[in-house]
Design an enzyme around this catalytic site. Structure first.
Site, PDB file in Angstrom:
ATOM      1  N   GLU A   1      -4.722  17.154  41.745  1.00 40.29           N
ATOM      2  CA  GLU A   1      -3.383  17.313  42.183  1.00 40.29           C
ATOM      3  C   GLU A   1      -3.353  16.767  43.810  1.00 40.29           C
ATOM      4  O   GLU A   1      -4.380  16.717  44.472  1.00 40.29           O
ATOM      5  CB  GLU A   1      -3.109  18.651  42.405  1.00 40.29           C
ATOM      6  CG  GLU A   1      -3.987  19.511  42.737  1.00 40.29           C
ATOM      7  CD  GLU A   1      -3.651  21.120  42.609  1.00 40.29           C
ATOM      8  OE1 GLU A   1      -3.951  21.410  41.288  1.00 40.29           O
ATOM      9  OE2 GLU A   1      -3.594  21.893  43.277  1.00 40.29           O
TER      10      GLU A   1
ATOM     11  N   CYS B   1      -2.196  15.513  51.128  1.00 37.92           N
ATOM     12  CA  CYS B   1      -3.342  16.013  51.115  1.00 37.92           C
ATOM     13  C   CYS B   1      -4.003  15.677  49.787  1.00 37.92           C
ATOM     14  O   CYS B   1      -3.079  15.851  48.731  1.00 37.92           O
ATOM     15  CB  CYS B   1      -3.219  17.789  50.969  1.00 37.92           C
ATOM     16  SG  CYS B   1      -4.542  18.603  50.404  1.00 37.92           S
TER      17      CYS B   1
ATOM     18  N   CYS C   1     -14.821  20.722  41.473  1.00 35.00           N
ATOM     19  CA  CYS C   1     -15.853  20.849  42.559  1.00 35.00           C
ATOM     20  C   CYS C   1     -16.956  21.360  42.226  1.00 35.00           C
ATOM     21  O   CYS C   1     -16.852  22.525  41.483  1.00 35.00           O
ATOM     22  CB  CYS C   1     -15.180  21.448  43.502  1.00 35.00           C
ATOM     23  SG  CYS C   1     -16.226  21.287  45.140  1.00 35.00           S
TER      24      CYS C   1
ATOM     25  N   CYS D   1     -17.557  27.661  45.621  1.00 38.61           N
ATOM     26  CA  CYS D   1     -16.976  28.854  46.684  1.00 38.61           C
ATOM     27  C   CYS D   1     -16.096  29.839  45.982  1.00 38.61           C
ATOM     28  O   CYS D   1     -15.176  29.315  45.313  1.00 38.61           O
ATOM     29  CB  CYS D   1     -16.285  28.106  48.023  1.00 38.61           C
ATOM     30  SG  CYS D   1     -17.138  26.896  48.722  1.00 38.61           S
TER      31      CYS D   1
ATOM     32  N   CYS E   1     -12.151  29.913  46.034  1.00 35.05           N
ATOM     33  CA  CYS E   1     -11.415  28.654  45.842  1.00 35.05           C
ATOM     34  C   CYS E   1     -11.060  28.344  44.362  1.00 35.05           C
ATOM     35  O   CYS E   1     -12.320  28.520  43.464  1.00 35.05           O
ATOM     36  CB  CYS E   1     -12.254  27.497  46.440  1.00 35.05           C
ATOM     37  SG  CYS E   1     -11.546  25.896  45.871  1.00 35.05           S
TER      38      CYS E   1
ATOM     39  N   GLY F   1     -11.946  19.113  45.439  1.00 39.04           N
ATOM     40  CA  GLY F   1     -13.208  18.605  45.407  1.00 39.04           C
ATOM     41  C   GLY F   1     -13.842  18.545  46.997  1.00 39.04           C
ATOM     42  O   GLY F   1     -13.371  18.676  47.889  1.00 39.04           O
ATOM     43  N   GLU F   2     -15.107  18.002  46.984  1.00 40.33           N
ATOM     44  CA  GLU F   2     -15.952  18.192  48.162  1.00 40.33           C
ATOM     45  C   GLU F   2     -15.892  16.406  48.485  1.00 40.33           C
ATOM     46  O   GLU F   2     -16.786  15.846  47.854  1.00 40.33           O
ATOM     47  CB  GLU F   2     -17.072  18.719  48.024  1.00 40.33           C
ATOM     48  CG  GLU F   2     -18.280  18.258  49.296  1.00 40.33           C
ATOM     49  CD  GLU F   2     -17.589  18.675  50.404  1.00 40.33           C
ATOM     50  OE1 GLU F   2     -16.842  19.751  50.593  1.00 40.33           O
ATOM     51  OE2 GLU F   2     -17.852  17.595  51.193  1.00 40.33           O
TER      52      GLU F   2
ATOM     53  N   SER G   1     -12.083  16.879  55.081  1.00 41.51           N
ATOM     54  CA  SER G   1     -12.843  18.359  55.326  1.00 41.51           C
ATOM     55  C   SER G   1     -13.932  18.510  54.442  1.00 41.51           C
ATOM     56  O   SER G   1     -13.876  18.201  53.047  1.00 41.51           O
ATOM     57  CB  SER G   1     -11.407  19.223  54.469  1.00 41.51           C
ATOM     58  OG  SER G   1     -11.838  20.483  54.674  1.00 41.51           O
TER      59      SER G   1
ATOM     60  N   SER H   1     -15.422  23.700  57.020  1.00 39.80           N
ATOM     61  CA  SER H   1     -14.908  24.849  56.224  1.00 39.80           C
ATOM     62  C   SER H   1     -16.062  25.819  56.418  1.00 39.80           C
ATOM     63  O   SER H   1     -16.916  25.859  55.927  1.00 39.80           O
ATOM     64  CB  SER H   1     -14.724  24.438  54.938  1.00 39.80           C
ATOM     65  OG  SER H   1     -13.706  23.845  54.622  1.00 39.80           O
ATOM     66  N   LEU H   2     -16.059  26.540  57.600  1.00 37.04           N
ATOM     67  CA  LEU H   2     -16.986  27.552  58.017  1.00 37.04           C
ATOM     68  C   LEU H   2     -16.867  29.023  57.247  1.00 37.04           C
ATOM     69  O   LEU H   2     -17.830  29.342  56.482  1.00 37.04           O
ATOM     70  CB  LEU H   2     -17.171  27.637  59.419  1.00 37.04           C
ATOM     71  CG  LEU H   2     -18.346  28.355  60.139  1.00 37.04           C
ATOM     72  CD1 LEU H   2     -19.436  27.481  59.964  1.00 37.04           C
ATOM     73  CD2 LEU H   2     -18.110  28.598  61.642  1.00 37.04           C
ATOM     74  N   HIS H   3     -15.652  29.555  57.393  1.00 37.08           N
ATOM     75  CA  HIS H   3     -15.290  30.823  56.834  1.00 37.08           C
ATOM     76  C   HIS H   3     -16.067  32.013  57.282  1.00 37.08           C
ATOM     77  O   HIS H   3     -15.562  33.083  56.673  1.00 37.08           O
ATOM     78  CB  HIS H   3     -15.265  30.463  55.401  1.00 37.08           C
ATOM     79  CG  HIS H   3     -14.292  29.322  54.872  1.00 37.08           C
ATOM     80  ND1 HIS H   3     -13.229  29.116  55.321  1.00 37.08           N
ATOM     81  CD2 HIS H   3     -14.631  28.486  54.006  1.00 37.08           C
ATOM     82  CE1 HIS H   3     -12.467  28.302  54.764  1.00 37.08           C
ATOM     83  NE2 HIS H   3     -13.340  27.531  53.920  1.00 37.08           N
TER      84      HIS H   3
ATOM     85  N   ASN I   1      -5.175  31.956  50.383  1.00 36.01           N
ATOM     86  CA  ASN I   1      -4.307  32.140  49.202  1.00 36.01           C
ATOM     87  C   ASN I   1      -4.963  32.578  47.995  1.00 36.01           C
ATOM     88  O   ASN I   1      -5.887  32.007  47.549  1.00 36.01           O
ATOM     89  CB  ASN I   1      -3.962  30.595  49.056  1.00 36.01           C
ATOM     90  CG  ASN I   1      -2.445  30.692  48.121  1.00 36.01           C
ATOM     91  OD1 ASN I   1      -2.138  31.630  47.675  1.00 36.01           O
ATOM     92  ND2 ASN I   1      -2.188  29.177  48.223  1.00 36.01           N
TER      93      ASN I   1
ATOM     94  N   CYS J   1      -5.786  24.240  47.644  1.00 39.97           N
ATOM     95  CA  CYS J   1      -6.806  23.692  46.900  1.00 39.97           C
ATOM     96  C   CYS J   1      -6.962  24.162  45.408  1.00 39.97           C
ATOM     97  O   CYS J   1      -7.392  25.025  45.135  1.00 39.97           O
ATOM     98  CB  CYS J   1      -8.171  24.027  47.667  1.00 39.97           C
ATOM     99  SG  CYS J   1      -9.545  23.217  47.310  1.00 39.97           S
TER     100      CYS J   1
END
Ligand code: SAH
Ligand code: SF4
Length: 392
Positions: A113, A126, A133, A137, A140, A188-189, A222, A245-247, A321, A364
């Site tokens: 998408e 985007c 992926c 995570c 996600c 995806g990464e 990203s 993307s630390l989080h 989200n 995502c």
């Protein structure tokens, strides 16, 4: 969620996907490669420039509209260099048409998408870099499904060209007609599909007719934090914007939220981000999805502030989200405000990310993951009819 929405076009089983590579497309090749490809078809080399001008300059993806080519040349070139890579399965819009999302079917049935966001001063798309992926995570939607396959360079570029065409057709009265920004924040990464993503970036920044002529700074890659790939990216002759993307600011929690942290720890990944900033002069965007009672404590805000103080960094707080069936939720607004305040008080610039497109599952992988959810039909969504105007 109990009853499944019947799909017009159900996805084939994962076992059938990814067996044959996507067909070659002109966006896979640089201009020299396109010249060689048309010459191999027995066509004069200048046809490569003509077709490139249609695709990258005029944003025309449909060979039938390339009317300065004879029907015979058109057919040959279409078959060899303009195969259909992306077929829209579902198109959704909100915010008066300034936010649009398309779920694509790829040649092998895999789904990805892309999302377009039109603002007063910019138009951002985007894009997805992989179908699924492999980074796992747990918060996600894309990560839940695992990796199906890497996208080809042209499958990535074609997402951008499609939406650039929509921007030209007009997104709304106060929105520019030129697509200006690309973020690799879809499925995806991107750094796990390094070569194809970098080739796609080169197409996006090359001036027309070789490419789209976007600014390097307006392209954001990203990453979950693949340190060797960040180092490699720093050595390219490109000044892209890097988002990390630390989080979580501590290894205990990041090991859980971002499993790749078990390989490259917080200190190591941040060091690679600072090297990137030093090499490119670009401020790194630190992405932090705020998850209620998981990573939103005041002490974590303070620790984050200490880690980032005096660095070329900006913090982007993302309200989580929630993914279907997940035990996690977004932090309350009061907690978000306090987290933001503490990070800023360490002298680190920080903002809360715009959550545009939430009602069309903007995060995502969420639309692909929600294909079977009936609620999607009940959220006042506008379905865009048929193919985008750029195709007509
Ligand atoms: N794989 C890359 C890029 C795609 S994900 C990466 O992880 O950086 C793009 C961004 O969306 C990442 O910052 C990711 O952490 C975030 N994201 C993923 N799922 C989310 C969710 N459910 N809510 C909010 N942000 C999410
Ligand atoms: Fe992959 Fe990014 Fe999702 Fe993690 S957040 S699973 S790296 S797409």
């Amino acid at each position: 969620m109990s009853t499944a929405l019947p799909l017009v076009d159900p996805a084939p089983p994962a076992s059938k996907r990814g067996r044959t590579p996507p067909p070659r497309h002109l966006a896979d090749l640089d201009l020299a490669g396109r010249r060689a490809a048309v010459a191999a078809l027995g066509e004069p080399e200048f046809r490569a420039g003509q077709v490139s001008h249609h695709y990258f300059g005029r944003l025309v993806r449909d060979p039938a509209r390339m009317t300065d080519l004879s029907p015979a040349s058109r057919e040959r070139i279409a078959a060899e260099l303009l195969p259909t890579l992306l077929t829209p399965v579902k198109e959704l819009s909100c915010d008066g048409g300034t936010t649009r999302k398309t779920l694509w079917r790829l040649h092998d049935g895999a789904r990805v998408e892309s999302v377009l966001m039109g603002y007063r001063d910019r138009v951002t798309v985007c894009v997805s870099s992989q179908a699924g992926c492999g980074m796992g995570c747990p918060f996600c939607a894309t990560g839940q499904a695992g990796l199906t396959r890497n996208l080809s360079t042209a499958e990535i570029v074609d997402q951008v060209v499609w939406f650039a065409g929509q921007a030209v057709d007009g997104l709304g009265p106060d929105v520019p007609s030129r697509l200006s920004h690309v973020v690799f924040m879809g499925m995806g990464e991107p750094l796990a599909n390094y070569n194809r993503v970098l080739d796609a970036v080169r197409r996006l920044v090359a001036p027309a007719p070789e490419g789209l002529g976007l600014s390097q700074r307006h392209i954001t890659v990203s990453t979950v934090g693949l340190v060797p790939a960040i180092e490699r990216l720093a050595g390219e002759d490109l000044a892209l914007t890097l988002a990390l993307s630390l989080h979580a600011p501590d290894d205990d929690l990041r090991d859980e939220l971002v499993p790749v942290n078990q390989r490259w720890k917080v200190a190591e990944v941040l060091q690679s981000a600072w090297n990137y900033a030093a090499r490119t002069g670009r401020r790194v965007s630190i992405e932090y999805a705020l998850i209620r009672d998981v990573n939103d404590q005041p002490w974590r805000a303070d620790l984050l502030g200490r880690l980032l103080a005096n660095k070329l960094a900006h913090v982007n707080l993302i309200p989580l989200n929630p993914t279907p069936g997940s035990r996690w939720d977004a932090s309350p607004k009061s907690v978000e405000r306090e987290f933001l305040r503490r990070v800023r008080s360490a002298g680190v610039p920080a903002t809360v990310r715009d959550t545009r497109g939430r009602e069309i599952d903007g995060a995502c992988g969420q639309l692909a993951a929600s294909e079977n959810r009936p609620q999607l039909e009940n959220r006042g969504l506008t379905r865009l009819g048929g193919r985008g105007k750029a195709e007509q």
